[in-house]
Design a protein around this motif. Structure first.
Motif, PDB file in Angstrom:
ATOM      1  N   ALA A 178     -43.669 -19.445  -4.007  1.00  0.00           N
ATOM      2  CA  ALA A 178     -43.970 -18.486  -2.754  1.00  0.00           C
ATOM      3  C   ALA A 178     -45.214 -18.680  -1.974  1.00  0.00           C
ATOM      4  CB  ALA A 178     -43.609 -17.300  -3.101  1.00  0.00           C
ATOM      5  N   GLY A 179     -46.089 -19.144  -2.923  1.00  0.00           N
ATOM      6  CA  GLY A 179     -47.697 -19.280  -2.407  1.00  0.00           C
ATOM      7  C   GLY A 179     -47.792 -20.508  -1.770  1.00  0.00           C
ATOM      8  N   VAL A 180     -47.029 -21.697  -2.238  1.00  0.00           N
ATOM      9  CA  VAL A 180     -47.011 -23.037  -1.697  1.00  0.00           C
ATOM     10  C   VAL A 180     -46.263 -22.846  -0.324  1.00  0.00           C
ATOM     11  CG1 VAL A 180     -46.279 -25.265  -1.768  1.00  0.00           C
ATOM     12  CG2 VAL A 180     -47.454 -24.255  -3.634  1.00  0.00           C
ATOM     13  N   LEU A 181     -45.249 -22.238  -0.153  1.00  0.00           N
ATOM     14  CA  LEU A 181     -44.550 -21.941   1.121  1.00  0.00           C
ATOM     15  C   LEU A 181     -45.090 -21.205   2.241  1.00  0.00           C
ATOM     16  CD1 LEU A 181     -41.005 -21.159  -0.332  1.00  0.00           C
ATOM     17  CD2 LEU A 181     -41.848 -23.504   0.713  1.00  0.00           C
ATOM     18  N   ASP A 182     -45.943 -20.223   1.954  1.00  0.00           N
ATOM     19  CA  ASP A 182     -46.775 -19.305   2.496  1.00  0.00           C
ATOM     20  C   ASP A 182     -47.891 -20.078   3.019  1.00  0.00           C
ATOM     21  OD1 ASP A 182     -47.855 -16.665   3.331  1.00  0.00           O
ATOM     22  OD2 ASP A 182     -49.533 -17.258   2.427  1.00  0.00           O
ATOM     23  N   GLY A 183     -48.326 -21.278   2.230  1.00  0.00           N
ATOM     24  CA  GLY A 183     -49.318 -22.122   2.769  1.00  0.00           C
ATOM     25  C   GLY A 183     -48.862 -23.158   4.006  1.00  0.00           C
ATOM     26  N   LEU A 184     -47.633 -23.241   3.942  1.00  0.00           N
ATOM     27  CA  LEU A 184     -46.855 -24.422   4.638  1.00  0.00           C
ATOM     28  C   LEU A 184     -46.514 -23.704   6.060  1.00  0.00           C
ATOM     29  CD1 LEU A 184     -44.725 -26.406   2.402  1.00  0.00           C
ATOM     30  CD2 LEU A 184     -46.988 -27.276   3.422  1.00  0.00           C
ATOM     31  N   ASP A 185     -46.096 -22.513   6.107  1.00  0.00           N
ATOM     32  CA  ASP A 185     -45.313 -21.963   7.313  1.00  0.00           C
ATOM     33  C   ASP A 185     -46.493 -21.982   8.466  1.00  0.00           C
ATOM     34  OD1 ASP A 185     -47.025 -19.740   6.247  1.00  0.00           O
ATOM     35  OD2 ASP A 185     -45.184 -18.486   6.255  1.00  0.00           O
ATOM     36  N   GLY A 186     -47.535 -21.462   8.096  1.00  0.00           N
ATOM     37  CA  GLY A 186     -48.408 -21.300   9.236  1.00  0.00           C
ATOM     38  C   GLY A 186     -48.959 -22.591   9.809  1.00  0.00           C
ATOM     39  N   ARG A 187     -49.016 -23.603   9.174  1.00  0.00           N
ATOM     40  CA  ARG A 187     -49.285 -24.937   9.538  1.00  0.00           C
ATOM     41  C   ARG A 187     -48.344 -25.566  10.342  1.00  0.00           C
ATOM     42  NH1 ARG A 187     -52.339 -23.910   5.005  1.00  0.00           N
ATOM     43  NH2 ARG A 187     -54.409 -24.509   4.814  1.00  0.00           N
ATOM     44  N   PRO A 234     -40.853 -22.522  11.031  1.00  0.00           N
ATOM     45  CA  PRO A 234     -41.831 -21.640  10.241  1.00  0.00           C
ATOM     46  C   PRO A 234     -41.322 -20.276   9.696  1.00  0.00           C
ATOM     47  CG  PRO A 234     -42.404 -21.849  12.567  1.00  0.00           C
ATOM     48  CD  PRO A 234     -41.169 -22.699  12.225  1.00  0.00           C
ATOM     49  N   ASN A 235     -40.497 -19.688  10.453  1.00  0.00           N
ATOM     50  CA  ASN A 235     -39.818 -18.562  10.108  1.00  0.00           C
ATOM     51  C   ASN A 235     -39.033 -18.635   8.772  1.00  0.00           C
ATOM     52  OD1 ASN A 235     -41.393 -16.804  11.898  1.00  0.00           O
ATOM     53  ND2 ASN A 235     -40.068 -17.230  13.584  1.00  0.00           N
ATOM     54  N   ALA A 236     -38.082 -19.526   9.057  1.00  0.00           N
ATOM     55  CA  ALA A 236     -37.254 -20.052   7.793  1.00  0.00           C
ATOM     56  C   ALA A 236     -38.054 -20.291   6.630  1.00  0.00           C
ATOM     57  CB  ALA A 236     -36.456 -21.147   8.245  1.00  0.00           C
ATOM     58  N   ILE A 237     -38.987 -20.831   6.798  1.00  0.00           N
ATOM     59  CA  ILE A 237     -40.090 -21.255   5.379  1.00  0.00           C
ATOM     60  C   ILE A 237     -40.599 -19.933   4.905  1.00  0.00           C
ATOM     61  CG2 ILE A 237     -42.133 -22.400   4.548  1.00  0.00           C
ATOM     62  CD1 ILE A 237     -41.663 -24.565   6.612  1.00  0.00           C
ATOM     63  N   THR A 238     -41.036 -18.987   6.011  1.00  0.00           N
ATOM     64  CA  THR A 238     -41.411 -17.701   5.564  1.00  0.00           C
ATOM     65  C   THR A 238     -40.382 -16.908   4.807  1.00  0.00           C
ATOM     66  OG1 THR A 238     -43.145 -17.471   7.352  1.00  0.00           O
ATOM     67  CG2 THR A 238     -42.442 -15.536   6.115  1.00  0.00           C
ATOM     68  N   ALA A 239     -39.131 -16.851   5.356  1.00  0.00           N
ATOM     69  CA  ALA A 239     -38.058 -16.241   4.555  1.00  0.00           C
ATOM     70  C   ALA A 239     -37.769 -16.995   3.201  1.00  0.00           C
ATOM     71  CB  ALA A 239     -36.821 -16.368   5.625  1.00  0.00           C
ATOM     72  N   LEU A 240     -37.790 -17.992   3.244  1.00  0.00           N
ATOM     73  CA  LEU A 240     -37.765 -18.772   1.944  1.00  0.00           C
ATOM     74  C   LEU A 240     -38.770 -18.395   0.796  1.00  0.00           C
ATOM     75  CD1 LEU A 240     -36.083 -20.715   0.318  1.00  0.00           C
ATOM     76  CD2 LEU A 240     -37.404 -22.736   1.016  1.00  0.00           C
ATOM     77  N   ALA A 241     -39.975 -18.187   1.275  1.00  0.00           N
ATOM     78  CA  ALA A 241     -40.911 -17.813   0.373  1.00  0.00           C
ATOM     79  C   ALA A 241     -40.920 -16.299   0.074  1.00  0.00           C
ATOM     80  CB  ALA A 241     -42.351 -17.746   1.063  1.00  0.00           C
ATOM     81  N   LEU A 242     -40.260 -15.374   0.829  1.00  0.00           N
ATOM     82  CA  LEU A 242     -39.800 -14.248   0.609  1.00  0.00           C
ATOM     83  C   LEU A 242     -38.733 -14.213  -0.624  1.00  0.00           C
ATOM     84  CD1 LEU A 242     -39.678 -11.056   0.804  1.00  0.00           C
ATOM     85  CD2 LEU A 242     -38.336 -11.334   2.635  1.00  0.00           C
ATOM     86  N   CYS A 243     -37.641 -15.037  -0.362  1.00  0.00           N
ATOM     87  CA  CYS A 243     -36.865 -15.003  -1.456  1.00  0.00           C
ATOM     88  C   CYS A 243     -37.262 -15.660  -2.798  1.00  0.00           C
ATOM     89  CB  CYS A 243     -35.606 -16.212  -1.038  1.00  0.00           C
ATOM     90  SG  CYS A 243     -34.628 -15.758   0.596  1.00  0.00           S
ATOM     91  N   CYS A 244     -38.070 -16.485  -2.759  1.00  0.00           N
ATOM     92  CA  CYS A 244     -38.787 -16.825  -4.011  1.00  0.00           C
ATOM     93  C   CYS A 244     -39.505 -15.606  -4.542  1.00  0.00           C
ATOM     94  CB  CYS A 244     -39.644 -17.954  -3.839  1.00  0.00           C
ATOM     95  SG  CYS A 244     -39.019 -19.739  -3.331  1.00  0.00           S
ATOM     96  N   GLY A 245     -40.309 -14.815  -3.787  1.00  0.00           N
ATOM     97  CA  GLY A 245     -40.909 -13.799  -4.245  1.00  0.00           C
ATOM     98  C   GLY A 245     -40.024 -12.869  -4.862  1.00  0.00           C
TER      99      GLY A 245
END
Length: 272
Positions: A54-63, A21-32
């Motif tokens: 980035a919004g899609v990835l942000d919705g995935l990391d928590g789940r 999940p942290n990797a997905i969060t970092a990927l969302a940051l890269c997209c932003g």
């Protein structure tokens, strides 16, 4: 008899299950951040696409974190920092480069308001995360507009401009007050629907599945039209969420009738 010296406690690192999940969060940051790069080069359609991704990835990391039981304080802090950049700083800079630069002082002020208010919202969310008494959360509502939705609403004129090509949507006299208003919604105390807490009745689950399929087809065939329609629908839902929360609040404040069941909450807050 000498007492045994206690060994110092070794701090454990980040659990392996929290890496995904942290990797997905970092990927969302890269997209932003990549959205800023395309905004500087004038490719605003790709820039906005990066923010939406980035919004899609942000919705995935928590789940994914909850599914893997990989929640951590580190992940929560990283998620807030990533959201502040992806949904505050990046949209603010993209909108400034696209339209607000034609009003240098007022335009930059509105861009600052969007970025700072997004950060303030996330700071408020983190400050209240451990509080037991949260009226909106206990009733299944969010406080204010969440950061990803706020960024999408702020960029709504840009969405319209992409698929219509009409220059009035690019006017800073329209974009500046719109951005300031959407930023204010993020830090407001308005009760908004928490989609993660909404539950479907058994007799309409098939219809809901059909709607999701149609929505997916619409996103593929006409993405900008669909995103614009979703933003407008979300804005229309805000008065209904306010009325719904006010009704629940009145019911909770009413004196309990002996033998009646307590009012159940609609769900829980799922994100900032």
């Amino acid at each position: 008899m000498a007492m045994k010296r206690s060994l110092p406690r070794v701090r454990r690192g980040l659990p392996l299950r929290a890496v995904a999940p942290n990797a997905i969060t970092a990927l969302a940051l890269c997209c932003g951040l990549t959205g800023i790069r395309f905004g500087i080069s004038g490719d605003f359609e790709i820039a906005v696409t990066m923010i939406m991704l980035a919004g899609v990835l942000d919705g995935l990391d928590g789940r994914i974190a909850r599914m893997l039981h990989g929640e951590s304080r580190f992940g929560a802090e990283l998620d807030s920092l990533a959201d502040a950049i992806s949904f505050g700083v990046s949209p603010a800079l993209i909108l400034y480069l696209w339209s607000l630069k034609d009003l240098p002082r007022i335009g930059w002020l509105c861009a600052l308001v969007l970025a700072v208010f997004c950060a303030l919202r996330l700071a408020r969310f983190n400050a209240q995360i451990d509080l037991e008494e949260q009226p909106h959360k206990s009733a299944g509502f969010l406080t204010g507009v969440p950061a990803p939705a706020g960024a999408a609403l702020a960029m709504l004129p840009l969405f319209f401009w992409v698929w219509t090509g009409e220059e009035p949507f690019r006017s800073p006299y329209l974009v500046a007050p719109w951005v300031a208003a959407m930023a204010t919604l993020m830090i407001s105390s308005v009760a908004t629907f928490s989609w993660g807490s909404m539950k479907l009745r058994r007799n309409i689950r098939f219809e809901a599945l059909a709607i999701v399929v149609l929505l997916g087809a619409a996103v593929i065939s006409a993405p900008w039209h669909t995103v614009s329609a979703l933003c407008v629908a979300y804005l229309i839902s805000i008065p209904f969420s306010i009325a719904s929360y006010a009704r629940i609040k009145r019911l909770r404040a009413a004196p309990a009738v002996p033998g009646s069941a307590p009012i159940a909450s609609a769900g829980h807050d799922v994100g900032p």
